[in-house]
Write an enzyme that holds these catalytic residues in place. Structure first.
Site, PDB file in Angstrom:
ATOM      1  N   GLU A 114      11.237 -18.798  14.017  1.00 58.20           N
ATOM      2  CA  GLU A 114      11.311 -17.388  13.500  1.00 58.20           C
ATOM      3  C   GLU A 114      10.089 -16.434  13.994  1.00 58.20           C
ATOM      4  O   GLU A 114       9.162 -16.877  14.233  1.00 58.20           O
ATOM      5  CB  GLU A 114      10.910 -17.342  11.780  1.00 58.20           C
ATOM      6  CG  GLU A 114      12.372 -17.302  11.205  1.00 58.20           C
ATOM      7  CD  GLU A 114      12.714 -15.821  10.695  1.00 58.20           C
ATOM      8  OE1 GLU A 114      12.699 -15.147  11.765  1.00 58.20           O
ATOM      9  OE2 GLU A 114      13.153 -15.558   9.869  1.00 58.20           O
ATOM     10  N   ASP A 115      10.503 -15.044  13.870  1.00 60.73           N
ATOM     11  CA  ASP A 115       9.511 -13.977  14.586  1.00 60.73           C
ATOM     12  C   ASP A 115       8.409 -14.027  13.630  1.00 60.73           C
ATOM     13  O   ASP A 115       7.047 -14.014  13.532  1.00 60.73           O
ATOM     14  CB  ASP A 115      10.004 -12.925  15.166  1.00 60.73           C
ATOM     15  CG  ASP A 115      10.916 -12.327  13.968  1.00 60.73           C
ATOM     16  OD1 ASP A 115      11.129 -12.816  12.907  1.00 60.73           O
ATOM     17  OD2 ASP A 115      11.619 -11.142  14.204  1.00 60.73           O
ATOM     18  N   ASP A 118       8.327 -12.645   5.889  1.00 60.91           N
ATOM     19  CA  ASP A 118       7.999 -11.326   4.943  1.00 60.91           C
ATOM     20  C   ASP A 118       8.272 -11.649   3.879  1.00 60.91           C
ATOM     21  O   ASP A 118       7.443 -12.615   3.212  1.00 60.91           O
ATOM     22  CB  ASP A 118       8.622 -10.024   5.795  1.00 60.91           C
ATOM     23  CG  ASP A 118       8.431  -8.925   5.226  1.00 60.91           C
ATOM     24  OD1 ASP A 118       7.363  -8.779   4.908  1.00 60.91           O
ATOM     25  OD2 ASP A 118       9.297  -8.108   5.004  1.00 60.91           O
ATOM     26  N   PHE A 167       4.107  -2.915   9.046  1.00 61.41           N
ATOM     27  CA  PHE A 167       5.290  -2.870   9.885  1.00 61.41           C
ATOM     28  C   PHE A 167       4.740  -3.070  11.284  1.00 61.41           C
ATOM     29  O   PHE A 167       4.208  -2.176  12.082  1.00 61.41           O
ATOM     30  CB  PHE A 167       6.240  -1.893   9.676  1.00 61.41           C
ATOM     31  CG  PHE A 167       7.608  -2.155  10.061  1.00 61.41           C
ATOM     32  CD1 PHE A 167       8.323  -2.700   9.328  1.00 61.41           C
ATOM     33  CD2 PHE A 167       7.897  -1.870  11.493  1.00 61.41           C
ATOM     34  CE1 PHE A 167       9.725  -3.267   9.605  1.00 61.41           C
ATOM     35  CE2 PHE A 167       9.180  -2.291  11.845  1.00 61.41           C
ATOM     36  CZ  PHE A 167      10.135  -2.927  10.997  1.00 61.41           C
ATOM     37  N   ARG A 180      11.105  -4.062  21.153  1.00 61.64           N
ATOM     38  CA  ARG A 180      11.017  -5.792  21.504  1.00 61.64           C
ATOM     39  C   ARG A 180      10.203  -6.238  22.603  1.00 61.64           C
ATOM     40  O   ARG A 180       9.694  -7.271  22.663  1.00 61.64           O
ATOM     41  CB  ARG A 180      12.532  -6.188  21.467  1.00 61.64           C
ATOM     42  CG  ARG A 180      13.366  -5.934  20.198  1.00 61.64           C
ATOM     43  CD  ARG A 180      14.740  -6.646  20.282  1.00 61.64           C
ATOM     44  NE  ARG A 180      15.312  -6.348  19.095  1.00 61.64           N
ATOM     45  CZ  ARG A 180      15.347  -6.991  17.663  1.00 61.64           C
ATOM     46  NH1 ARG A 180      14.412  -7.857  17.536  1.00 61.64           N
ATOM     47  NH2 ARG A 180      16.410  -6.426  16.988  1.00 61.64           N
TER      48      ARG A 180
HETATM   49  P1  IMP Z   1      12.167 -11.736   5.246  1.00 59.01           P
HETATM   50  O1  IMP Z   1      13.547 -12.368   4.832  1.00 59.01           O
HETATM   51  O2  IMP Z   1      11.932 -10.732   4.201  1.00 59.01           O
HETATM   52  O3  IMP Z   1      10.971 -12.900   5.286  1.00 59.01           O
HETATM   53  O4  IMP Z   1      12.323 -10.806   6.787  1.00 59.01           O
HETATM   54  C1  IMP Z   1      12.389 -11.733   7.978  1.00 59.01           C
HETATM   55  C2  IMP Z   1      13.028 -10.564   8.951  1.00 59.01           C
HETATM   56  O5  IMP Z   1      12.615  -9.177   8.444  1.00 59.01           O
HETATM   57  C3  IMP Z   1      12.321 -11.098  10.162  1.00 59.01           C
HETATM   58  O6  IMP Z   1      13.016 -11.963  10.863  1.00 59.01           O
HETATM   59  C4  IMP Z   1      12.402  -9.695  10.767  1.00 59.01           C
HETATM   60  O7  IMP Z   1      13.663  -9.448  11.495  1.00 59.01           O
HETATM   61  C5  IMP Z   1      12.235  -8.493   9.817  1.00 59.01           C
HETATM   62  N1  IMP Z   1      10.796  -8.107   9.500  1.00 59.01           N
HETATM   63  C6  IMP Z   1      10.098  -8.451   8.616  1.00 59.01           C
HETATM   64  N2  IMP Z   1       8.917  -7.621   8.777  1.00 59.01           N
HETATM   65  C7  IMP Z   1       8.964  -6.890   9.964  1.00 59.01           C
HETATM   66  C8  IMP Z   1       8.187  -6.065  10.596  1.00 59.01           C
HETATM   67  O8  IMP Z   1       7.140  -5.982  10.218  1.00 59.01           O
HETATM   68  N3  IMP Z   1       8.510  -5.835  11.757  1.00 59.01           N
HETATM   69  C9  IMP Z   1       9.768  -6.071  12.332  1.00 59.01           C
HETATM   70  N4  IMP Z   1      10.708  -6.788  11.829  1.00 59.01           N
HETATM   71  C10 IMP Z   1      10.348  -7.417  10.470  1.00 59.01           C
END
Ligand code: IMP
Length: 200
Positions: A114-115, A118, A167, A180
């Protein structure tokens, strides 16, 4: 002779809009070093085993590509696409599957790549889905972790960097599909039009 305008444009990142400010948070050099160490940790845990990388599209693509090269040994890839974010910076809070894996993960040593972690809702959804498919091992590698934002009770096994609640874009991460391809991870902020600046 470069004019003032061309000099200013040279500092603008590809895809950058006038009203957006970018600040480098983690340089490409630091990312490379950290990814190399993460690969060593993962290989220590799975010394002689094929590792099946499951990349979460699209943000993990660059991280997965670098991690796979550093891992060495037998490695295969597959990809899944889910969305938890709409357009822009706000989460919808829901996770929706857009594309499932191509091959079965039953009996395999799976590493979800995963990138960014959050709220953790995406990872929670994925882990529940994958556990039902009976992999031999199920581990998680994330490049970035915004610990402060966590809602779901999930943790990565391998984490690149813990970052503040900002962000971020670059190295696979986007803002409205842009940025990207930036080599560094940058914080993006929206500012008044015409006040574009890039802080190194
Ligand atoms: P989560 O389900 O809230 O943990 O979100 C995960 C996904 O939200 C990541 O795989 C990203 O695609 C997107 N995301 C969350 N924070 C960021 C950010 O700071 N920049 C870009 N994408 C984000």
């Amino acid at each position: 002779m470069p004019t003032k305008a061309t000099k200013r444009n040279a500092r603008v990142k590809p895809g950058q809009r006038e009203e957006e400010t970018l600040r480098v948070l983690i340089s490409h050099q630091r990312i490379r070093e950290r990814v190399r160490h993460m690969a060593q940790e993962i290989r220590r845990d799975f010394p002689n085993e094929p590792v099946h990388l499951v990349g979460v599209l699209k943000g993990s693509v660059l991280f997965l590509a670098d991690l796979a090269r550093e891992l060495g040994g037998e490695v295969s890839f597959d990809f899944i696409s889910v969305s938890s974010y709409g357009k822009g910076m706000d989460s919808t809070g829901e996770v929706k599957m857009n594309k499932d894996l191509d091959v079965s993960i039953e009996g395999r040593s799976v590493l979800v790549v995963e990138d960014i972690l959050d709220t953790g809702l995406t990872l929670k959804y994925l882990l529940r889905l994958f556990e039902e498919r009976k992999p031999k091992h199920l581990r998680v590698a994330v490049l970035l972790d915004k610990v402060e934002r966590r809602i779901a009770d999930v943790k990565a096994d391998y984490t690149g960097f813990v970052i503040p609640n900002e962000f971020v874009v670059g190295y696979g991460l986007d803002y409205d599909e842009r940025y990207r391809n930036l080599p560094d991870v940058c914080v993006v902020r929206l500012g008044p039009r015409g006040k574009t600046k890039i802080e190194a």
